[in-house]
Write an enzyme that holds these catalytic residues in place. Structure first.
Site, short mmCIF file in Angstrom:
data_model
loop_
_atom_site.label_atom_id
_atom_site.label_comp_id
_atom_site.label_asym_id
_atom_site.label_seq_id
_atom_site.Cartn_x
_atom_site.Cartn_y
_atom_site.Cartn_z
N HIS A 15 -1.90 -23.46 -16.64
CA HIS A 15 -1.28 -23.29 -15.01
C HIS A 15 -0.73 -24.46 -14.64
O HIS A 15 -2.25 -25.53 -14.32
CB HIS A 15 -1.74 -22.03 -14.50
CG HIS A 15 -0.70 -21.84 -13.23
ND1 HIS A 15 0.32 -21.97 -12.97
CD2 HIS A 15 -1.43 -21.80 -11.66
CE1 HIS A 15 1.04 -21.54 -12.36
NE2 HIS A 15 -0.21 -21.94 -11.24
N CYS A 34 0.74 -15.60 -10.88
CA CYS A 34 0.59 -17.02 -11.28
C CYS A 34 -0.07 -17.01 -13.14
O CYS A 34 0.12 -17.21 -14.06
CB CYS A 34 -0.24 -18.53 -11.15
SG CYS A 34 0.33 -19.02 -9.39
N ASN A 90 4.46 -26.24 -9.15
CA ASN A 90 3.92 -24.73 -9.95
C ASN A 90 5.19 -23.71 -9.68
O ASN A 90 5.68 -23.47 -8.84
CB ASN A 90 2.71 -24.46 -9.24
CG ASN A 90 2.15 -23.40 -9.12
OD1 ASN A 90 2.35 -22.29 -9.86
ND2 ASN A 90 1.15 -22.60 -8.29
C1 LIG Z 1 -3.00 -27.66 -0.90
C2 LIG Z 1 -3.84 -29.11 -1.60
C3 LIG Z 1 -2.71 -29.42 -2.16
C4 LIG Z 1 -4.08 -29.70 -0.47
O1 LIG Z 1 -4.87 -30.59 -0.85
P1 LIG Z 1 -6.61 -30.99 -0.21
O2 LIG Z 1 -7.11 -32.20 -0.63
O3 LIG Z 1 -7.31 -30.00 -0.56
O4 LIG Z 1 -5.94 -31.64 1.40
P2 LIG Z 1 -6.10 -31.11 2.57
O5 LIG Z 1 -6.69 -29.23 2.37
O6 LIG Z 1 -7.94 -31.36 2.97
O7 LIG Z 1 -5.60 -31.73 3.61
C5 LIG Z 1 -5.77 -33.29 3.90
C6 LIG Z 1 -4.76 -32.78 5.05
O8 LIG Z 1 -3.13 -33.24 4.80
C7 LIG Z 1 -2.71 -32.77 5.16
N1 LIG Z 1 -1.31 -31.94 4.69
C8 LIG Z 1 -1.70 -30.82 3.87
N2 LIG Z 1 -0.36 -31.11 3.24
C9 LIG Z 1 0.67 -31.88 3.47
C10 LIG Z 1 1.50 -32.51 3.10
N3 LIG Z 1 2.42 -31.93 2.35
N4 LIG Z 1 1.73 -33.82 3.61
C11 LIG Z 1 1.03 -34.74 4.25
N5 LIG Z 1 -0.14 -34.26 4.53
C12 LIG Z 1 -0.54 -32.91 4.75
C13 LIG Z 1 -3.48 -31.49 5.91
O9 LIG Z 1 -2.75 -30.47 7.43
C14 LIG Z 1 -4.62 -32.29 6.45
O10 LIG Z 1 -4.73 -32.73 7.18
P3 LIG Z 1 -5.81 -33.10 8.76
O11 LIG Z 1 -7.08 -33.43 8.15
O12 LIG Z 1 -5.26 -33.89 9.68
O13 LIG Z 1 -5.97 -31.33 9.07
C15 LIG Z 1 -5.08 -28.39 -2.67
O14 LIG Z 1 -6.02 -27.45 -1.65
C16 LIG Z 1 -4.50 -27.45 -3.63
O15 LIG Z 1 -3.93 -28.12 -4.57
N6 LIG Z 1 -5.03 -26.50 -3.71
C17 LIG Z 1 -4.93 -25.76 -4.38
C18 LIG Z 1 -3.80 -24.59 -4.45
C19 LIG Z 1 -3.53 -23.37 -5.84
O16 LIG Z 1 -3.52 -24.35 -6.57
N7 LIG Z 1 -2.06 -23.12 -5.52
C20 LIG Z 1 -1.51 -22.31 -6.32
C21 LIG Z 1 -2.21 -21.57 -6.63
S1 LIG Z 1 -1.49 -20.72 -7.88
#
Ligand SMILES: CC(C)(COP(=O)(O)OP(=O)(O)OC[C@H]1O[C@@H](n2cnc3c(N)ncnc32)[C@H](O)[C@@H]1OP(=O)(O)O)[C@@H](O)C(=O)NCCC(=O)NCCS
Length: 322
Positions: free
Chosen positions: A249, A112, A279
């Site tokens: 980004h 990215c 993204n």
């Molecule tokens: C991926 C991301 C949005 C997840 O958000 P978060 O607040 O960290 O969420 P968590 O990982 O704590 O997950 C919370 C819960 O939601 C659930 N969940 C994950 N995706 C879900 C979705 N699309 N819909 C509903 N629930 C979802 C998980 O399974 C988890 O459930 P559990 O607690 O029963 O295990 C966040 O971590 C993020 O944006 N990270 C960076 C990713 C990124 O930038 N990637 C590209 C880089 S170039």
């Protein structure tokens, strides 16, 4: 002393839109979860369009917005993790499509952060006086790598392309660039290439997908974005008040909000369009810059910072006067 500047920008996305409600029909998710955790409402996805198709559309717009013609372009660099083929590169295919003269064309992969890496190369090569006008593109069809059964990742990504003509200049435009990489030893953000195959068996591997430890990527992003912005300000003896806009980004609106708080630059100076595109990897920064210019958020004479992070873990940032 030779300087460089942005001399035209453009972007393109495929027409098909996938909303959060559409995704809720595919995996167990909902609009409320996706919007509140990421800021994403919809994303554009390619149905028939290739990365080169999107790159071509974005490049034509960037060339049209610039003061140069196709014949003035003397290098093409495309940042992508989703080329149409292993080879030739998207840049080579663009050369054919745009009918460019015999110039060097090559692709780079810095995930990215790829567009900021391409900007760094173009900036340094033009400043070396070897080249005058370089077309740089960030283009992706990332949804080809998406596992549509994995709700942790499939809600995040979209397709698109952004392009920029970088030209020699009498005044400083691109003032400073930082690029770096901090090893992702645990493989928190990775997409495998197809497995090595035993030619005597010639087994066909399953399609490979993006694997991500969201929390670890979030931590890396929220550390590296503020530190890159602060470094750019410090080494150019600027205060945060000197910055008219920050174009980050677009991976997660909460990452942008955290960076805004940490560098103490208000959210109304942070460009956000993730709600419309998700993204788009290497395309995210040039799409956002082009949109911000076309909508008048950044105007000639304004100073802005762009900053990116991604798989690797790579990162990059640039201080630019438009
Ligand atoms: C991926 C991301 C949005 C997840 O958000 P978060 O607040 O960290 O969420 P968590 O990982 O704590 O997950 C919370 C819960 O939601 C659930 N969940 C994950 N995706 C879900 C979705 N699309 N819909 C509903 N629930 C979802 C998980 O399974 C988890 O459930 P559990 O607690 O029963 O295990 C966040 O971590 C993020 O944006 N990270 C960076 C990713 C990124 O930038 N990637 C590209 C880089 S170039």
């Amino acid at each position: 002393m030779r300087y460089t500047k942005i001399n035209g920008t453009g972007h393109a996305v495929p027409p098909k839109v996938l909303t959060n409600d559409d995704l809720a029909k595919i995996v167990e998710t909902n609009d409320e979860w996706i919007s509140s955790r990421t800021g994403i409402k919809r994303r554009h996805i390619s149905v028939t369009e290739t990365t080169t198709d999107l790159a071509e559309q974005a490049s034509l717009k960037a060339l049209e917005a610039s003061s140069v013609t196709i014949d003035d372009i003397d290098m093409v660099i495309v940042a992508t993790v989703t080329p149409d083929h292993a080879f030739p590169g998207v840049s080579n295919l663009l050369q054919q499509r745009l009918n460019l003269k015999e110039i060097p064309t090559f692709d780079i992969n810095a995930a990215c952060s790829g567009f900021v890496y391409a900007l760094n190369l173009a900036d340094k090569l033009i400043k070396s006086e070897a080249y005058d006008h370089i077309l740089i593109v960030g283009a992706e069809t990332l949804t080809r790598l998406t596992d549509w059964s994995d709700r942790n990742t499939c809600v995040l990504f979209g397709d698109g392309a952004g392009a920029m003509v970088i030209s020699k200049s009498e005044k400083p435009g691109i003032k400073d660039i930082i690029v770096g990489s901090r090893s992702d030893t645990e493989g928190h953000l990775i997409c495998d290439s197809p497995d090595l195959k035993d030619p005597s068996v010639n087994k066909i591997s399953q399609q490979d997908h993006i694997h991500m430890n969201g929390r670890e990527v979030f931590k890396f992003a929220t550390r590296v974005m503020p530190s890159t912005i602060n470094q750019l300000l410090e080494r150019n003896q600027l205060d945060k008040e000197d910055i008219d806009y920050v174009i980050a980004h677009q991976a997660n609106k909460r990452i942008i909000e955290k960076a805004s708080k940490d560098v103490d630059i208000p959210m109304d100076k942070m460009y956000v369009n993730i709600q419309n595109y998700g993204n788009t990897s290497a395309a995210s920064v040039p799409i956002a810059i082009d949109e911000a210019i076309r909508k008048g958020h950044i105007k000639p004479g304004d100073t802005f910072v762009t900053v990116a992070f991604g798989g690797g873990f790579t990162y990059g940032g640039a201080l630019i006067n438009l």
